[in-house]
Design a protein around this motif. Structure first.
Motif, mmCIF file in Angstrom:
data_model
loop_
_atom_site.group_PDB
_atom_site.id
_atom_site.type_symbol
_atom_site.label_atom_id
_atom_site.label_comp_id
_atom_site.label_asym_id
_atom_site.label_seq_id
_atom_site.Cartn_x
_atom_site.Cartn_y
_atom_site.Cartn_z
ATOM 1 N N THR A 180 0.841 -1.197 0.000
ATOM 2 C CA THR A 180 0.000 0.000 0.000
ATOM 3 C C THR A 180 0.877 1.249 0.000
ATOM 4 O O THR A 180 1.845 1.335 0.755
ATOM 5 C CB THR A 180 -0.920 0.017 1.233
ATOM 6 O OG1 THR A 180 -1.696 -1.183 1.259
ATOM 7 C CG2 THR A 180 -1.852 1.221 1.190
ATOM 8 N N LEU A 181 0.527 2.228 -0.801
ATOM 9 C CA LEU A 181 1.300 3.462 -0.933
ATOM 10 C C LEU A 181 1.233 4.292 0.344
ATOM 11 O O LEU A 181 0.160 4.506 0.907
ATOM 12 C CB LEU A 181 0.754 4.272 -2.103
ATOM 13 C CG LEU A 181 1.541 5.507 -2.545
ATOM 14 C CD1 LEU A 181 2.894 5.102 -3.126
ATOM 15 C CD2 LEU A 181 0.735 6.304 -3.573
ATOM 16 N N THR A 182 2.405 4.766 0.778
ATOM 17 C CA THR A 182 2.464 5.639 1.947
ATOM 18 C C THR A 182 2.275 7.102 1.533
ATOM 19 O O THR A 182 2.215 7.426 0.337
ATOM 20 C CB THR A 182 3.818 5.514 2.651
ATOM 21 O OG1 THR A 182 4.838 5.993 1.765
ATOM 22 C CG2 THR A 182 4.113 4.067 3.030
ATOM 23 N N ALA A 183 2.226 7.989 2.514
ATOM 24 C CA ALA A 183 2.103 9.418 2.215
ATOM 25 C C ALA A 183 3.329 9.917 1.459
ATOM 26 O O ALA A 183 3.215 10.692 0.498
ATOM 27 C CB ALA A 183 1.912 10.205 3.509
ATOM 28 N N ASP A 184 4.531 9.473 1.865
ATOM 29 C CA ASP A 184 5.743 9.892 1.161
ATOM 30 C C ASP A 184 5.804 9.292 -0.239
ATOM 31 O O ASP A 184 6.283 9.932 -1.177
ATOM 32 C CB ASP A 184 6.983 9.483 1.959
ATOM 33 C CG ASP A 184 7.158 10.331 3.210
ATOM 34 O OD1 ASP A 184 6.729 11.495 3.192
ATOM 35 O OD2 ASP A 184 7.718 9.822 4.192
ATOM 36 N N GLY A 185 5.316 8.053 -0.387
ATOM 37 C CA GLY A 185 5.253 7.459 -1.711
ATOM 38 C C GLY A 185 4.300 8.214 -2.620
ATOM 39 O O GLY A 185 4.561 8.413 -3.808
ATOM 40 N N ALA A 186 3.180 8.674 -2.053
ATOM 41 C CA ALA A 186 2.215 9.454 -2.838
ATOM 42 C C ALA A 186 2.830 10.766 -3.305
ATOM 43 O O ALA A 186 2.556 11.231 -4.419
ATOM 44 C CB ALA A 186 0.965 9.728 -2.001
ATOM 45 N N THR A 187 3.683 11.366 -2.480
ATOM 46 C CA THR A 187 4.357 12.598 -2.881
ATOM 47 C C THR A 187 5.247 12.369 -4.090
ATOM 48 O O THR A 187 5.324 13.199 -4.997
ATOM 49 C CB THR A 187 5.193 13.154 -1.715
ATOM 50 O OG1 THR A 187 4.339 13.371 -0.588
ATOM 51 C CG2 THR A 187 5.851 14.464 -2.088
ATOM 52 N N ALA A 188 5.910 11.229 -4.129
ATOM 53 C CA ALA A 188 6.768 10.906 -5.277
ATOM 54 C C ALA A 188 5.954 10.772 -6.553
ATOM 55 O O ALA A 188 6.440 11.058 -7.651
ATOM 56 C CB ALA A 188 7.528 9.611 -5.012
ATOM 57 N N PHE A 189 4.717 10.354 -6.440
ATOM 58 C CA PHE A 189 3.859 10.142 -7.607
ATOM 59 C C PHE A 189 3.143 11.421 -8.056
ATOM 60 O O PHE A 189 2.284 11.361 -8.926
ATOM 61 C CB PHE A 189 2.806 9.068 -7.313
ATOM 62 C CG PHE A 189 3.247 7.679 -7.649
ATOM 63 C CD1 PHE A 189 3.698 7.368 -8.918
ATOM 64 C CD2 PHE A 189 3.199 6.677 -6.703
ATOM 65 C CE1 PHE A 189 4.091 6.086 -9.240
ATOM 66 C CE2 PHE A 189 3.589 5.388 -7.008
ATOM 67 C CZ PHE A 189 4.041 5.088 -8.282
ATOM 68 N N GLU A 190 3.436 12.555 -7.468
ATOM 69 C CA GLU A 190 2.789 13.784 -7.914
ATOM 70 C C GLU A 190 3.257 14.176 -9.310
ATOM 71 O O GLU A 190 4.375 13.879 -9.723
ATOM 72 C CB GLU A 190 3.084 14.924 -6.932
ATOM 73 C CG GLU A 190 2.343 14.784 -5.603
ATOM 74 C CD GLU A 190 2.674 15.908 -4.643
ATOM 75 O OE1 GLU A 190 3.466 16.790 -5.034
ATOM 76 O OE2 GLU A 190 2.166 15.897 -3.511
ATOM 77 N N TYR A 191 2.383 14.848 -10.034
ATOM 78 C CA TYR A 191 2.707 15.325 -11.375
ATOM 79 C C TYR A 191 2.097 16.709 -11.545
ATOM 80 O O TYR A 191 0.895 16.884 -11.413
ATOM 81 C CB TYR A 191 2.169 14.364 -12.431
ATOM 82 C CG TYR A 191 2.446 14.793 -13.854
ATOM 83 C CD1 TYR A 191 3.748 14.789 -14.351
ATOM 84 C CD2 TYR A 191 1.419 15.208 -14.694
ATOM 85 C CE1 TYR A 191 4.011 15.182 -15.654
ATOM 86 C CE2 TYR A 191 1.672 15.594 -15.997
ATOM 87 C CZ TYR A 191 2.963 15.582 -16.473
ATOM 88 O OH TYR A 191 3.221 15.975 -17.766
ATOM 89 N N HIS A 192 2.947 17.700 -11.792
ATOM 90 C CA HIS A 192 2.502 19.088 -11.886
ATOM 91 C C HIS A 192 1.753 19.512 -10.626
ATOM 92 O O HIS A 192 0.749 20.224 -10.696
ATOM 93 C CB HIS A 192 1.625 19.297 -13.123
ATOM 94 C CG HIS A 192 2.402 19.340 -14.402
ATOM 95 N ND1 HIS A 192 3.514 20.125 -14.595
ATOM 96 C CD2 HIS A 192 2.210 18.670 -15.569
ATOM 97 C CE1 HIS A 192 3.992 19.948 -15.816
ATOM 98 N NE2 HIS A 192 3.232 19.060 -16.429
ATOM 99 N N GLY A 193 2.242 19.054 -9.462
ATOM 100 C CA GLY A 193 1.688 19.496 -8.198
ATOM 101 C C GLY A 193 0.444 18.783 -7.737
ATOM 102 O O GLY A 193 -0.086 19.096 -6.678
ATOM 103 N N SER A 194 -0.059 17.800 -8.511
ATOM 104 C CA SER A 194 -1.254 17.061 -8.117
ATOM 105 C C SER A 194 -0.913 15.587 -7.968
ATOM 106 O O SER A 194 -0.120 15.043 -8.747
ATOM 107 C CB SER A 194 -2.369 17.225 -9.158
ATOM 108 O OG SER A 194 -2.767 18.570 -9.248
#
Length: 506
Positions: A180-194
């Motif tokens: 399951t994706l963590t909060a920090d992992g989700a940050t890595a997956f951002e694109y153009h700030g979203s």
């Protein structure tokens, strides 16, 4: 416009983790017992060799990166290899610490994702797996647009339902561990700030293989194989197998026959696919979801009402139709996909989700209409058609995309892909009362992915630039295997553990 008609059809369709983990640790070393029993004994560390991690990060993300929209690549680096299901990180090493019962494993190599002419740039390297009890973590050095943050807790692992197996050379294999994706992992997956994926999104499952690096596993290798394999295998196998196997098998077989007949009302709750919903409404597709014909939105999908049809509980068959539809549009109209006239058809343990589908080819713009297309296969238990009173409930039924469904999806997903599970509630009499509220099972089982549509944008970072908050590996790295071994050796009632744990959107 092209119209194609495809006939509806029905589709096909252990060992205790703690016990086996005990056997693993015992087979690693014969002197583990004295080390645990004697508090004054010096700390000892057992080496683990030839560790291997098989993990694809997120299959839909890989497909998105290499597809026509992102036009990028997913390249293994530093000795990692590409496989049919993702990537293999081999040559790993690790340790089992008798002092704190901790297991850690680290792997060289990584994977580099690029897309959108370099605007999306994400690399993961030097992966580590650390476990504790039935949970764990995947850590990685994350590089976003050239800026690296070390030891990011990228994913959490859930080993509670994993049954370990044996591999070559005495290796222990933990296959298909949910990630399951963590909060920090989700940050890595951002694109153009979203955020492309919110925290809590299901990633590809991970398979971990570890091998003891020392001998001395003769006697311990025998005892764990006998005691855990005999006692647990006999008592639980007899008692549950006899009493529950008889009573439930009799009562449900009798009651359903009394309520067979017409379906007078009901609903289908289904989210199609969580990652697809997120992708359509996210920053890349920039699209929307439109409901019609009485369909309504739930927290994790959609509700299709006004069921009709017939149930024959004695024959084990169900035919049920539902009103409403859902339409997904995106990429300024290039993506246009609609599902309507949904039906659930069941014959024994085989089931199908059938729908009329309208699909627009993203390259040619041609729209194809499919009538009565078997969109997904449903995997049902033997006693699925077992109403309670005058209400039949099917909760969290796993749904798998068919080849015809994959074609209708326009190549977003391949046949065999897990869709969101299906929830059905049917009234079999005018007086029957359907369950109140949202069943909450649409995103819970069968490989469906958790999380909402799209997370909010972070202040920095993501795959197109910025930096992640450094988390570090931390000092606590205690493990499932070590803790289990300590339980077996010391006979303690409790053991302290500390820590070890994914398709794009579209």
């Amino acid at each position: 416009m092209t119209t194609r008609t495809l006939p509806a059809r029905a589709a096909r369709r252990g060992a205790s983790l703690l016990t086996v983990a005990c056997a693993t640790v015992l087979s690693v070393t014969a002197f583990a017992g004295p080390a645990v029993a004697d508090d004054a004994a010096p700390a000892q560390v057992i080496e683990l060799a030839d560790a291997q991690l098989d993990w694809g990060v997120k299959e839909s993300f890989r497909r998105y990166i290499t597809g026509p929209i992102a036009g990028g690549s997913a390249e293994p680096t530093g000795g990692a290899e590409a496989t049919e299901t993702g990537f293999r990180f081999g040559g790993g090493s690790g340790t089992y610490d008798l002092a704190n019962h901790g297991v850690t494993s680290a792997f060289p190599g990584g994977v580099h994702f690029t897309g959108h002419h370099g605007e999306l740039d994400l690399a993961l390297a030097d992966l580590q797996v650390v476990t504790e009890g039935t949970t764990g973590t995947i850590l990685a050095d994350v590089t976003v647009a050239g800026a690296t943050t070390e030891d990011v807790e990228f994913a959490t692992l859930d080993l509670s339902g994993v049954s370990p197996g044996r591999g070559d050379g005495g290796a222990m294999v933990f296959a298909d561990i949910p990630a399951t994706l963590t909060a920090d992992g989700a940050t890595a997956f951002e694109y153009h700030g979203s955020a492309m994926y919110p925290e809590g999104t299901a990633l590809d499952p991970a398979t971990l293989t570890v091998t003891p690096g020392s001998s001395g596993g003769t006697d311990p290798g025998t005892d764990p194989g006998t005691d855990p394999g005999t006692d647990p295998g006999t008592d639980p196998g007899t008692a549950p197998g006899t009493d529950p196997g008889t009573d439930p098998g009799t009562d449900p077989g009798t009651d359903p026959g009394e309520v067979s007949g017409e379906v007078v009302d009901g609903r289908l709750d289904w989210g199609v696919k969580e990652s697809f919903r997120s992708y359509v409404t996210g920053p890349i597709a920039g699209g929307e979801v439109e409901l019609s014909g009485g369909a309504s939105e739930l927290a994790d999908g959609y509700r299709f009402p006004d069921a009709s049809g017939a149930l024959d509980a004695e024959a084990g068959t169900l035919a049920s139709d539902f009103a409403g539809g859902v339409r997904f549009t995106g990429h300024e109209g290039a993506l246009d996909l609609r599902f309507s006239e949904l039906s659930v058809e069941i014959d024994g343990t085989e089931g199908a989700l059938v729908a009329d589908v309208s699909s627009k080819d993203r390259e040619t713009g041609e729209v194809t209409e499919y009538d009565d297309l078997t969109l997904a296969e449903l995997d049902l238990p033997a006693d699925a058609l077992n109403p309670e009173g005058d209400v039949l409930t099917l909760a969290g039924v796993p749904a798998t995309l068919t080849a015809d469904g994959a074609e209708a999806f326009g190549g977003f997903y391949e046949a065999g892909e897990a869709l969101d599970p299906v929830n059905v509630s049917l009234a079999l009499s005018d007086d029957a009362r359907l369950p109140d509220g949202d069943p909450g099972g649409t995103g819970g089982t069968g490989g469906a992915e958790a999380g909402g549509a799209t997370g909010g944008p972070g202040p920095q970072g993501g795959a197109n630039g910025g930096a992640l908050a450094a988390t570090g590996a931390g000092g606590q790295q205690l493990a499932l295997l070590g803790g289990a071994g300590a339980l077996a050796l010391a006979g303690a009632a409790a053991v302290r553990y500390s820590r070890m744990r994914p398709r794009p959107q579209g």
